[in-house]
Structure formats: C-alpha cells, structure tokens
Design an enzyme around this catalytic site. Structure first.
Site, mmCIF file in Angstrom:
data_model
loop_
_atom_site.group_PDB
_atom_site.id
_atom_site.type_symbol
_atom_site.label_atom_id
_atom_site.label_comp_id
_atom_site.label_asym_id
_atom_site.label_seq_id
_atom_site.Cartn_x
_atom_site.Cartn_y
_atom_site.Cartn_z
ATOM 1 N N ASP A 51 74.745 34.219 84.478
ATOM 2 C CA ASP A 51 73.746 35.245 84.755
ATOM 3 C C ASP A 51 72.568 34.668 85.531
ATOM 4 O OD1 ASP A 51 72.640 33.752 82.720
ATOM 5 O OD2 ASP A 51 72.091 35.463 81.462
ATOM 6 N N SER A 52 72.560 33.351 85.715
ATOM 7 C CA SER A 52 71.568 32.719 86.589
ATOM 8 C C SER A 52 71.715 33.190 88.030
ATOM 9 C CB SER A 52 71.683 31.196 86.524
ATOM 10 O OG SER A 52 73.024 30.776 86.702
ATOM 11 N N ASP A 98 79.426 35.129 82.130
ATOM 12 C CA ASP A 98 78.276 35.331 81.248
ATOM 13 C C ASP A 98 78.130 36.802 80.866
ATOM 14 O OD1 ASP A 98 76.587 33.445 80.129
ATOM 15 O OD2 ASP A 98 75.595 32.987 82.027
ATOM 16 N N LYS A 100 80.784 33.907 78.057
ATOM 17 C CA LYS A 100 79.751 33.067 77.457
ATOM 18 C C LYS A 100 78.610 33.947 77.002
ATOM 19 C CE LYS A 100 76.709 30.534 79.780
ATOM 20 N NZ LYS A 100 75.411 30.909 79.130
ATOM 21 N N GLU A 111 74.625 33.711 74.790
ATOM 22 C CA GLU A 111 73.594 32.858 74.226
ATOM 23 C C GLU A 111 73.470 33.101 72.732
ATOM 24 O OE1 GLU A 111 69.972 33.271 76.388
ATOM 25 O OE2 GLU A 111 70.878 32.714 78.316
ATOM 26 N N GLU A 146 71.587 23.232 76.418
ATOM 27 C CA GLU A 146 70.712 23.212 77.592
ATOM 28 C C GLU A 146 69.319 22.693 77.256
ATOM 29 O OE1 GLU A 146 69.031 26.022 81.244
ATOM 30 O OE2 GLU A 146 70.539 26.826 79.870
#
EC number: 2.1.2.11
Length: 364
Positions: free
Chosen positions: A94-95, A133, A163, A165, A233
């Site tokens: 999502d970056s 993501d 993925k 968080e 991270e």
C-alpha cells in the site's frame, strides 16, 4: 469443426495461465501470460528459476536457514524485473499511495486502486510468491469485511497471499479469519504505517522495554493467528533478533537489522530511482541503494529534451516509414487541388530533404 476450435482455444488458454500457489493448475483462472523466466539473472535465480515460489518454498528456505528475498513493486515493468532477478516474493504494498501516487501517507489508497496494481504485477511476475497489501479501511471493522477484501485480492488481483498490519486485537482477529477462509497471510509489526495517527508519525518502534516487548508479543499473536510470515519494520536489531528467535515462521526485515529470516526493500528505493524517495525527505537510513537509476533516467531525459529542441531527433535512423517519390508528387498535387498549397510545399520540401539523406525510395 467448431468443437475442435473450442478445444484448441481452451488448450491455448490453459498454456497461458499463470499457476497460483493456492489453487490447482487445472482451476479456471484467466490469469496473465507467463513470462520467460528461464533466462533469469544468475545471481540468485539458480537452476530452479522457473519453479513457482509458494508458501511451502518459503518454509523450506526458513527451515534450512536460507535468507528470503522480498521486493515491493507496483506495476508490470518492475514486476518483470523482480521476476527475472529470481526474487522470492513480490509484495504489492500500500506504499504505492506514496511512491506512485505522491501522497504523504499510505492511508488514501483504496482497495480498488490496490487491485489495479496487483493485476499489473501479476501480469509481469510468474515466479515469485505474490503478496498484496490490504489497505487501510478495508479490513479493520469486521472479520467478515476482512475476508471479503482478502478474497478480492486473490480473485480479482491475482495474488497468492495478502499482507495486513498487526497490532490491535481487531487486526489479529482479521488475520485469523482470513487464514481460516483458506488465504495465506503475512503479518506486519513494528512501524505500521497505517497506524501513524496513533504512533505519532513514521517513528521507529521497539526502542523502549515496553515497546520492544509489544513488538514480540504482536508477532507471536500473528503467528498464533496463522500467519506464514511477519514483516518487522524499523525496529532495533536486538528486538528483531529476539522476535526471529521466538517465532517459528520467517521474519522479513525492513530497517530491522541482519538477524531476520529475510529482507524487503521498495523497488524504487533500492534502485535509486530518485535522488531521494518521493515518500521521504531523505533516503531512509535502512535503505541501501544498489543502483543509481535516477541519475541515468535524468541524463536520458535531458538528452532527449536537448535533441528535440535542436531538431537532431528524430534523425534518418528513427524516421522509418517511407513514401515513394512518385507518391509524394501525387500527394502534393492532391493537396493543391484541396487549396492547401502550403501543405503541398511542406510535403515536397520534406521529400527533398529525405532524398538528400538517401531516405526516399526510388520511383517505381
């Protein structure tokens, strides 16, 4: 005859499908055409370059103590590069909100936009495990919504896994529900960009006793939820080492030191695509630039601009389409009949210049 044509079409379609790690090869999947990965770069591709990487592959590497390579990419060209280099995992992060779309955070990107990036990557990368993501806002409110979003990432995005968080109990529950739905999940702890509102910005985590313990506890909770791997991270190396030791699943570090099971960097960052990443005021301290592609790109663009402005591009070698001299005369006459004398003169002058350069074919 029609039946034979249909059978031939189905056979061709089967040959062109990209086999996913979580569905049988015979399943109905209108996926992207496989790329030629047989000539993958020798530094890391090896003899097994054409074999699909699966979750089982990663478990085997982890068991043998072999580092896992991960690159975050967002489009077809970068996916082709990642694929040909023999990288184990291609993460569609999502970056993209920051790196590709220019936002200050990852929060604005939607699931629909993420799916576009996933599909582009899936068309370009046939060897790596593909992980998509789940963006902010598409999985936190309920386990049902989390599963629905994850299903879309696989069915519509062509990914092998998702993925998300970790941190809050709702996110751990979401991970568990998605795994129970039959979808592989990669967790993410430490600096979790979707939680910057709570974290107070993009700040390293695990720098105090309580914060370090929380990193390990969250990683263990994600493992308990069924995750096959966890991203660590921006945490100190001792914290990452402790988490890696405590877990039975691979850890993938980004700014977490050398003691993780593998490493991940963003495609644009590791290549030095820009003088500094668009999503950071300076290059992240943890990012080694393995190339200086940005300098090469800027140089090429400057040379292009100069050659266009001096009219040296395009020259004869880049003006490939020809018209016979007789046809130019006929074309000019037709233009004159239309009252376009200046256009006729322009065509004749261009033909004369081309003839001087030996570009114009002879009359037939």
């Amino acid at each position: 005859m029609m039946m034979m044509m249909r059978r031939a079409f189905r056979h061709l379609a089967r040959q062109q499908r990209r086999p996913l790690s979580h569905v049988p090869e015979s399943a109905v999947y209108g996926g992207p055409r496989p790329q030629d990965v047989g000539a993958a770069a020798g530094a890391g591709a090896g003899a097994g370059a054409t074999r699909r990487v699966t979750v089982t592959t990663l478990r085997g590497k982890h068991r043998r103590g072999e580092p896992i390579t991960v690159v975050t990419a967002y489009d077809y060209p970068s996916a082709v590069h990642v694929d040909s280099a023999g990288i184990d995992v291609c993460l569609v992060g999502d970056s993209a909100a920051m790196v590709v779309h220019g936002h200050d955070t990852t929060l604005p990107i939607s699931l629909d936009v993420m799916l576009e990036h996933c599909r582009a990557v899936a068309r370009g990368a046939t060897r790596p495990l593909l992980v998509g993501d789940l963006p902010f806002g598409c999985y936190e409110s309920s386990s049902t919504r989390a599963v629905d979003s994850a299903v879309r990432v696989l069915k519509e995005g062509g990914m092998d896994a998702i993925k998300l968080e970790g941190g809050a109990p709702s996110r751990i529950s979401a991970a568990k529900a998605i795994v129970e739905a039959g979808i592989a999940v990669m967790g993410h702890v430490g600096l979790t960009p979707q939680a910057i509102s709570v974290l107070g910005g993009f700040r390293p985590q695990g720098k105090t006793v309580d914060s370090a313990v929380k990193v390990v506890e969250t990683a263990l909770a994600l493992q308990e939820a069924g995750c096959f791997s966890v991203v660590l991270e921006c945490v100190p190396a001792p914290v990452a080492a402790a988490a890696t030791s405590a877990l039975q699943i691979p850890t993938i570090g980004i700014g977490a030191g050398p003691f993780c099971s593998g490493q991940v960097l963003v495609y644009h960052d590791l290549l030095g695509m820009m003088q500094h990443p668009h999503h950071a005021k300076v290059t992240p301290k943890f990012c080694k630039q393995f190339g200086n592609v940005g300098h090469v790109i800027n140089k090429a663009l400057s040379e292009y601009k100069q050659e266009v402005e001096t009219r040296s591009f395009p020259g004869p070698s880049h003006t490939p389409y020809k018209i016979a001299a007789a046809d130019v005369d006929g074309f000019a006459n037709a233009l004159q009949k239309m009252g376009l004398d200046e256009a006729a003169n322009a065509a004749a002058a261009a033909a004369e210049n081309a003839e001087k350069d030996g570009e114009l074919p002879e009359n037939k």
